[in-house]
Design an enzyme around this catalytic site. Structure first.
Site, mmCIF file in Angstrom:
data_model
loop_
_atom_site.group_PDB
_atom_site.id
_atom_site.type_symbol
_atom_site.label_atom_id
_atom_site.label_comp_id
_atom_site.label_asym_id
_atom_site.label_seq_id
_atom_site.Cartn_x
_atom_site.Cartn_y
_atom_site.Cartn_z
ATOM 1 N N HIS A 75 0.831 -1.201 0.000
ATOM 2 C CA HIS A 75 0.000 0.000 0.000
ATOM 3 C C HIS A 75 0.866 1.253 0.000
ATOM 4 O O HIS A 75 1.702 1.436 0.883
ATOM 5 C CB HIS A 75 -0.922 0.027 1.223
ATOM 6 C CG HIS A 75 -2.155 -0.802 1.039
ATOM 7 N ND1 HIS A 75 -3.301 -0.622 1.753
ATOM 8 C CD2 HIS A 75 -2.407 -1.824 0.181
ATOM 9 C CE1 HIS A 75 -4.227 -1.477 1.344
ATOM 10 N NE2 HIS A 75 -3.696 -2.232 0.411
ATOM 11 N N TYR A 204 -9.161 5.459 7.759
ATOM 12 C CA TYR A 204 -9.250 5.853 9.173
ATOM 13 C C TYR A 204 -10.276 6.976 9.250
ATOM 14 O O TYR A 204 -10.075 8.036 8.649
ATOM 15 C CB TYR A 204 -7.907 6.380 9.678
ATOM 16 C CG TYR A 204 -6.825 5.339 9.799
ATOM 17 C CD1 TYR A 204 -6.111 4.898 8.690
ATOM 18 C CD2 TYR A 204 -6.510 4.793 11.044
ATOM 19 C CE1 TYR A 204 -5.119 3.941 8.805
ATOM 20 C CE2 TYR A 204 -5.505 3.831 11.172
ATOM 21 C CZ TYR A 204 -4.824 3.414 10.059
ATOM 22 O OH TYR A 204 -3.839 2.461 10.179
ATOM 23 N N PRO A 296 -3.766 0.573 18.902
ATOM 24 C CA PRO A 296 -3.479 0.124 17.521
ATOM 25 C C PRO A 296 -3.666 1.184 16.440
ATOM 26 O O PRO A 296 -3.421 0.909 15.265
ATOM 27 C CB PRO A 296 -4.456 -1.038 17.321
ATOM 28 C CG PRO A 296 -5.531 -0.837 18.326
ATOM 29 C CD PRO A 296 -4.944 -0.090 19.473
ATOM 30 N N LYS A 300 1.329 0.222 15.072
ATOM 31 C CA LYS A 300 2.735 0.171 15.474
ATOM 32 C C LYS A 300 3.118 -1.024 16.364
ATOM 33 O O LYS A 300 4.303 -1.306 16.526
ATOM 34 C CB LYS A 300 3.097 1.457 16.243
ATOM 35 C CG LYS A 300 3.120 2.692 15.370
ATOM 36 C CD LYS A 300 4.399 2.778 14.559
ATOM 37 C CE LYS A 300 4.305 3.708 13.402
ATOM 38 N NZ LYS A 300 4.008 3.091 12.110
ATOM 39 N N TYR A 388 3.997 6.909 9.894
ATOM 40 C CA TYR A 388 3.169 5.748 9.563
ATOM 41 C C TYR A 388 4.000 4.650 8.887
ATOM 42 O O TYR A 388 3.839 3.471 9.192
ATOM 43 C CB TYR A 388 2.006 6.172 8.660
ATOM 44 C CG TYR A 388 0.940 5.110 8.530
ATOM 45 C CD1 TYR A 388 -0.048 4.972 9.492
ATOM 46 C CD2 TYR A 388 0.936 4.224 7.454
ATOM 47 C CE1 TYR A 388 -1.023 3.988 9.392
ATOM 48 C CE2 TYR A 388 -0.031 3.233 7.342
ATOM 49 C CZ TYR A 388 -1.006 3.125 8.309
ATOM 50 O OH TYR A 388 -1.966 2.136 8.211
HETATM 51 C C1 LIG Z 1 -6.508 -7.915 20.308
HETATM 52 C C2 LIG Z 1 -5.258 -7.303 19.759
HETATM 53 C C3 LIG Z 1 -5.300 -6.591 18.554
HETATM 54 C C4 LIG Z 1 -4.158 -5.999 18.044
HETATM 55 N N1 LIG Z 1 -4.208 -5.307 16.875
HETATM 56 C C5 LIG Z 1 -3.093 -4.727 16.384
HETATM 57 C C6 LIG Z 1 -3.108 -3.989 15.196
HETATM 58 O O1 LIG Z 1 -4.136 -3.833 14.551
HETATM 59 N N2 LIG Z 1 -1.953 -3.438 14.750
HETATM 60 C C7 LIG Z 1 -0.770 -3.584 15.439
HETATM 61 O O2 LIG Z 1 0.275 -3.102 14.989
HETATM 62 N N3 LIG Z 1 -0.728 -4.289 16.564
HETATM 63 C C8 LIG Z 1 -1.852 -4.856 17.049
HETATM 64 N N4 LIG Z 1 -1.796 -5.549 18.188
HETATM 65 C C9 LIG Z 1 -0.508 -5.665 18.830
HETATM 66 C C10 LIG Z 1 0.323 -6.790 18.212
HETATM 67 O O3 LIG Z 1 -0.478 -7.889 17.948
HETATM 68 C C11 LIG Z 1 1.431 -7.092 19.204
HETATM 69 O O4 LIG Z 1 2.221 -5.934 19.306
HETATM 70 C C12 LIG Z 1 2.281 -8.295 18.838
HETATM 71 O O5 LIG Z 1 1.554 -9.481 18.941
HETATM 72 C C13 LIG Z 1 3.500 -8.353 19.746
HETATM 73 O O6 LIG Z 1 4.171 -9.560 19.570
HETATM 74 P P1 LIG Z 1 4.926 -10.248 20.764
HETATM 75 O O7 LIG Z 1 5.524 -11.477 20.184
HETATM 76 O O8 LIG Z 1 5.810 -9.252 21.428
HETATM 77 O O9 LIG Z 1 3.807 -10.610 21.838
HETATM 78 P P2 LIG Z 1 2.613 -11.670 21.721
HETATM 79 O O10 LIG Z 1 2.085 -11.722 20.348
HETATM 80 O O11 LIG Z 1 1.685 -11.345 22.831
HETATM 81 O O12 LIG Z 1 3.298 -13.067 22.000
HETATM 82 C C14 LIG Z 1 3.713 -13.453 23.286
HETATM 83 C C15 LIG Z 1 3.753 -14.966 23.372
HETATM 84 O O13 LIG Z 1 4.236 -15.339 24.653
HETATM 85 C C16 LIG Z 1 3.408 -16.367 25.179
HETATM 86 N N5 LIG Z 1 3.466 -16.305 26.656
HETATM 87 C C17 LIG Z 1 2.870 -15.414 27.461
HETATM 88 N N6 LIG Z 1 3.161 -15.674 28.736
HETATM 89 C C18 LIG Z 1 3.967 -16.759 28.748
HETATM 90 C C19 LIG Z 1 4.572 -17.498 29.785
HETATM 91 N N7 LIG Z 1 4.402 -17.170 31.074
HETATM 92 N N8 LIG Z 1 5.325 -18.555 29.427
HETATM 93 C C20 LIG Z 1 5.511 -18.890 28.127
HETATM 94 N N9 LIG Z 1 4.931 -18.229 27.113
HETATM 95 C C21 LIG Z 1 4.165 -17.181 27.421
HETATM 96 C C22 LIG Z 1 2.029 -16.071 24.615
HETATM 97 O O14 LIG Z 1 1.203 -17.210 24.622
HETATM 98 C C23 LIG Z 1 2.372 -15.588 23.227
HETATM 99 O O15 LIG Z 1 2.426 -16.645 22.289
HETATM 100 C C24 LIG Z 1 -2.927 -6.133 18.738
HETATM 101 C C25 LIG Z 1 -2.891 -6.838 19.937
HETATM 102 C C26 LIG Z 1 -4.032 -7.401 20.457
HETATM 103 C C27 LIG Z 1 -3.960 -8.136 21.767
#
Ligand SMILES: Cc1cc2nc3c(=O)[nH]c(=O)nc-3n(C[C@H](O)[C@H](O)[C@H](O)COP(=O)(O)OP(=O)(O)OC[C@H]3O[C@@H](n4cnc5c(N)ncnc54)[C@H](O)[C@@H]3O)c2cc1C
Length: 397
Positions: A75, A204, A296, A300, A388
């Site tokens: 995009h 948006y 969100p 980011k 962005y």
């Molecule tokens: C509902 C929702 C909608 C979102 N929408 C957007 C969006 O539109 N745009 C955007 O940019 N971002 C969005 N985000 C944010 C984005 O999804 C996150 O920033 C991203 O998933 C971060 O990745 P991560 O691997 O750091 O954390 P996570 O994806 O949370 O992964 C963490 C992992 O650690 C595991 N874990 C947790 N605790 C433990 C433990 N004690 N022991 C072992 N494993 C564990 C979990 O099961 C998970 O698999 C959204 C988040 C949510 C919750």
């Protein structure tokens, strides 16, 4: 007790943990990932979908971009709808050729999981009661339970990639951390539907009834959101009610074009800004949502996780290959510089585009006027576009 030994023990198999694991594995550095959930659960979480150029490049560097490059949608801009007015933010022209990639987090996770499996690297799913130990010593380790047995992973470094509710941040003594937080008085009600997108770009929308976002996952799958009060219940929102509300918040030309259909998924996500400083404790590093959350609105969250991964990967590479242990203490300050800029942009986009029930008439006019100033000035549009598409990653010298 089962004992494993590795160089980097990673807690969490979300995008942060899997991407870090893949980059380290490709560089010949041994990793073990421990994850609380099952692979299916991790893979099916519907979340982000807009990837910055920096994250796209990192996925290519990790060798997991084949499907993204074939199926992702590039995009070069997005739409801002202000009541009946539609403004095109031309990312490509305003940033000297930069774009974003529309490719779902579910797909990124799937590609990374397959790559890790093919590489034969160890991921232990359904690991319970994971606890990091000895973070301030030279011999940190993890313990956990899996399949009725106690496990221990000895390592050189721990990466806490376990999200906002994970154990890594919670294992750091509270007096060693400073927390910055803002909780917003609304959430996003989102639905996923197999319908064609209302516009070829993301829309948006700022509207007196509240914010709305028209996003997509592919040319045939849409992800739409409307702002709702925090206490709203998803059961109270039939598909019809959602579509009616979305239409009411879009310019009429778009509302008329909107194709509706049954939802495949419907959920409410709360909005929060959160940062913890520092992002490390001895030999344990916090990565992605474990250290920070953004609302969100600026797309980011996932992208910040990727920039933390890039920083940690490049530091660990230099530490483990060249003995540059001086870099270890720089991880947090390098990440936080970029994190705070993304926090600011996400907060600003949220403040500009949502309705705040407690704000008075004067504040509302000021915020409308601020947004109009930005979209009517080329300098303003450039500022929006530059943030962005994502600010550059810092080089690790
Ligand atoms: C509902 C929702 C909608 C979102 N929408 C957007 C969006 O539109 N745009 C955007 O940019 N971002 C969005 N985000 C944010 C984005 O999804 C996150 O920033 C991203 O998933 C971060 O990745 P991560 O691997 O750091 O954390 P996570 O994806 O949370 O992964 C963490 C992992 O650690 C595991 N874990 C947790 N605790 C433990 C433990 N004690 N022991 C072992 N494993 C564990 C979990 O099961 C998970 O698999 C959204 C988040 C949510 C919750």
């Amino acid at each position: 007790m089962k004992i494993l030994k590795t160089q980097v023990a990673i807690i969490g198999a979300g995008p942060s943990g899997l991407l870090l694991g893949q980059l380290l594995h490709n560089a010949g550095i041994a990793t073990v990932i421990v994850e609380r959930q099952t692979p299916d659960y991790v893979q099916q979480r519907i979340r982000a979908g807009v990837l910055e150029q920096g994250m796209v490049d990192l996925l290519r560097q990790a060798g997991v971009s084949q499907r993204m490059d074939a199926e992702g949608l590039v995009h070069g801009g997005f739409q801002l709808a202000l009541g009946e007015r539609q403004v095109h933010i031309d990312l490509h022209a305003l940033t000297g050729g930069k774009t974003v990639m529309i490719y779902g987090q579910t797909e990124v996770t799937r590609d990374l999981m397959i790559a890790r499996q093919n590489a034969g690297a160890t991921t232990l799913y359904e690991a319970h009661n994971v606890v990091p130990h000895g973070m301030k010593s030279d011999e940190p380790f993890l313990t956990f339970e899996k399949d009725g047995e106690t496990w221990r992973v000895d390592c050189d470094y721990i990466a806490g990639c376990d999200g906002f509710h994970g154990v890594a941040r919670q294992s750091i003594p509270a007096d060693s951390l400073k927390v910055f937080e803002r909780v917003y008085p609304f959430g996003w009600l989102g639905i996923l539907a197999d319908t064609p997108p209302v516009h070829e770009e993301l829309v948006y929308a700022r509207h007196a009834r509240g914010f709305a976002l028209c996003s997509m996952r592919s040319p045939t799958r849409t992800r739409y959101y409307v702002q709702v009060p925090t206490e709203e219940k998803v059961e109270d929102w039939s598909d019809q009610r959602f579509w009616d509300e979305l239409k009411a918040r879009l310019p009429s030309a778009l509302a008329e074009r909107l194709v509706t259909g049954p939802s495949i998924e419907k959920s409410i996500a709360p909005l929060r800004s959160f940062v913890v400083e520092p992002m490390q404790y001895g030999r344990m590093f916090l990565v992605g949502d474990a250290a920070h959350i953004v609302p969100p609105t600026g797309a980011k969250g996932l992208n910040l996780a990727a920039s933390d991964v890039s920083t940690l990967f490049n530091i660990l590479l230099k530490v483990l290959r060249d003995g540059r242990t001086d870099l270890l203490e720089k991880y947090s300050e390098i990440c936080l510089r970029r994190v705070w800029k993304a926090e600011r942009f996400s907060w600003w986009m949220t403040s500009m585009l949502h309705t705040f029930e407690d704000s008075d008439a004067f504040s509302q006019r000021i915020s409308e006027s601020e947004l109009e100033y930005f979209v009517d000035s080329e300098a303003g549009r450039k500022t929006i576009a530059e943030n962005y598409v994502g600010l550059p990653y810092e080089a690790i010298e």
